[in-house]
Design a protein around this motif. Structure first.
Motif, PDB file in Angstrom:
ATOM      1  N   HIS A  44       0.819  -1.212   0.000  1.00 53.41           N
ATOM      2  CA  HIS A  44       0.000   0.000   0.000  1.00 53.41           C
ATOM      3  C   HIS A  44       0.851   1.260   0.000  1.00 53.41           C
ATOM      4  O   HIS A  44       0.499   2.254  -0.655  1.00 53.41           O
ATOM      5  CB  HIS A  44      -0.952   0.002   1.201  1.00 53.41           C
ATOM      6  N   VAL A  47       1.944   1.936  -3.449  1.00 53.28           N
ATOM      7  CA  VAL A  47       0.814   2.399  -4.254  1.00 53.28           C
ATOM      8  C   VAL A  47       0.516   3.861  -3.939  1.00 53.28           C
ATOM      9  O   VAL A  47       0.345   4.676  -4.854  1.00 53.28           O
ATOM     10  CB  VAL A  47      -0.429   1.509  -4.033  1.00 53.28           C
ATOM     11  N   VAL A  51       0.646   6.927  -6.635  1.00 54.39           N
ATOM     12  CA  VAL A  51      -0.504   7.769  -6.973  1.00 54.39           C
ATOM     13  C   VAL A  51      -0.048   9.219  -7.078  1.00 54.39           C
ATOM     14  O   VAL A  51      -0.466   9.953  -7.967  1.00 54.39           O
ATOM     15  CB  VAL A  51      -1.642   7.601  -5.950  1.00 54.39           C
ATOM     16  N   ALA A  58      -6.019   4.507 -13.074  1.00 57.11           N
ATOM     17  CA  ALA A  58      -5.647   3.122 -12.759  1.00 57.11           C
ATOM     18  C   ALA A  58      -4.670   2.582 -13.796  1.00 57.11           C
ATOM     19  O   ALA A  58      -3.741   1.845 -13.464  1.00 57.11           O
ATOM     20  CB  ALA A  58      -6.892   2.245 -12.671  1.00 57.11           C
ATOM     21  N   LEU A  61      -1.324   4.092 -13.040  1.00 52.81           N
ATOM     22  CA  LEU A  61      -0.829   3.485 -11.805  1.00 52.81           C
ATOM     23  C   LEU A  61      -0.244   2.110 -12.088  1.00 52.81           C
ATOM     24  O   LEU A  61       0.837   1.772 -11.607  1.00 52.81           O
ATOM     25  CB  LEU A  61      -1.948   3.403 -10.767  1.00 52.81           C
ATOM     26  N   THR A  75      -6.240  -3.261  -6.438  1.00 51.76           N
ATOM     27  CA  THR A  75      -5.561  -2.631  -5.303  1.00 51.76           C
ATOM     28  C   THR A  75      -6.208  -1.294  -4.972  1.00 51.76           C
ATOM     29  O   THR A  75      -6.412  -0.971  -3.800  1.00 51.76           O
ATOM     30  CB  THR A  75      -4.058  -2.464  -5.603  1.00 51.76           C
ATOM     31  N   VAL A  76      -6.547  -0.531  -6.001  1.00 51.93           N
ATOM     32  CA  VAL A  76      -7.236   0.744  -5.782  1.00 51.93           C
ATOM     33  C   VAL A  76      -8.573   0.494  -5.089  1.00 51.93           C
ATOM     34  O   VAL A  76      -8.920   1.188  -4.125  1.00 51.93           O
ATOM     35  CB  VAL A  76      -7.419   1.513  -7.103  1.00 51.93           C
ATOM     36  N   LEU A  85      -7.696   5.967  -0.574  1.00 49.34           N
ATOM     37  CA  LEU A  85      -7.773   6.535  -1.916  1.00 49.34           C
ATOM     38  C   LEU A  85      -9.222   6.851  -2.231  1.00 49.34           C
ATOM     39  O   LEU A  85     -10.137   6.319  -1.601  1.00 49.34           O
ATOM     40  CB  LEU A  85      -7.231   5.554  -2.966  1.00 49.34           C
ATOM     41  N   ARG A  87     -11.785   7.830  -5.906  1.00 45.70           N
ATOM     42  CA  ARG A  87     -11.903   8.015  -7.355  1.00 45.70           C
ATOM     43  C   ARG A  87     -12.725   9.273  -7.590  1.00 45.70           C
ATOM     44  O   ARG A  87     -13.794   9.435  -6.992  1.00 45.70           O
ATOM     45  CB  ARG A  87     -12.588   6.813  -7.993  1.00 45.70           C
ATOM     46  N   VAL A  99      -7.513   8.664  -9.594  1.00 45.98           N
ATOM     47  CA  VAL A  99      -7.337   8.080  -8.269  1.00 45.98           C
ATOM     48  C   VAL A  99      -6.489   9.071  -7.489  1.00 45.98           C
ATOM     49  O   VAL A  99      -5.425   9.496  -7.970  1.00 45.98           O
ATOM     50  CB  VAL A  99      -6.623   6.717  -8.364  1.00 45.98           C
ATOM     51  N   THR A 101      -5.168  10.366  -3.330  1.00 48.39           N
ATOM     52  CA  THR A 101      -5.095  10.044  -1.906  1.00 48.39           C
ATOM     53  C   THR A 101      -6.113  10.884  -1.157  1.00 48.39           C
ATOM     54  O   THR A 101      -6.385  12.027  -1.517  1.00 48.39           O
ATOM     55  CB  THR A 101      -3.689  10.287  -1.318  1.00 48.39           C
TER      56      THR A 101
END
Length: 158
Positions: A44, A47, A51, A58, A61, A75-76, A85, A87, A99, A101
């Motif tokens: 994570h 990831v 981001v 995605a 990413l 994962t998202v 996260l 969207r 995507v 944070t």
């Protein structure tokens, strides 16, 4: 050719580097859990870093992590469900979703940075600040300038 020193065979170096890495990551996640981030896993963090500040799609990413769009999407989905996260509509292209944070994701990243500083200090307290600095300098000397690359196929997805 085998290493001349039987107490320092060549295969030991990557194992020790991995053990040091795992120790830091395991200690980080134990502390993050104590601070309320019990769901965060080592992947994570990569990831959330990938981001980035501006967000990404995605597909992008997946490219950054060297994994498929489907794996990135899964994962998202997990990190969205955990609140790290979100969207959102892409303001530049209504057909795309970005995507990004969330405040919780940024908090996890901030706490990770603080804990890594504490862990580095713990190593300095044990080994001495000069030895830790020398180890960092030595690793910089033997690693490429672009060492933090997440886009290497296979690193995360096989």
């Amino acid at each position: 050719m085998a290493t001349a020193d039987p107490e320092r065979p060549g295969f030991l170096l990557p194992l020790l580097l991995l053990a040091g890495f795992r120790t830091l990551i395991d200690d980080l996640h134990a502390e993050l859990a104590r601070q309320g981030h019990t769901e965060l896993r080592p992947l994570h963090g990569f990831v959330l870093q990938a981001v980035g500040v501006e967000g990404t799609t995605a597909t992008e990413l997946g490219q950054r992590l060297g994994i498929s769009k489907q794996a990135a999407g899964k994962t998202v989905d997990r990190l969205v469900a955990l609140g790290y996260l979100e969207r959102v509509d892409d303001p530049r292209d209504a057909r795309r979703k970005l995507v990004r944070t969330t405040a919780r994701g940024r908090d996890g990243l901030h706490r990770s940075a603080v804990v890594f500083d504490q862990l580095r200090q713990r190593w300095a307290d044990t080994l001495g600040p000069e030895r830790v600095a020398a180890m960092e300098d030595d690793l910089r000397a033997v690693t490429p300038a672009n060492w933090f690359r997440l886009d290497v196929p296979g690193w995360f997805g096989g």
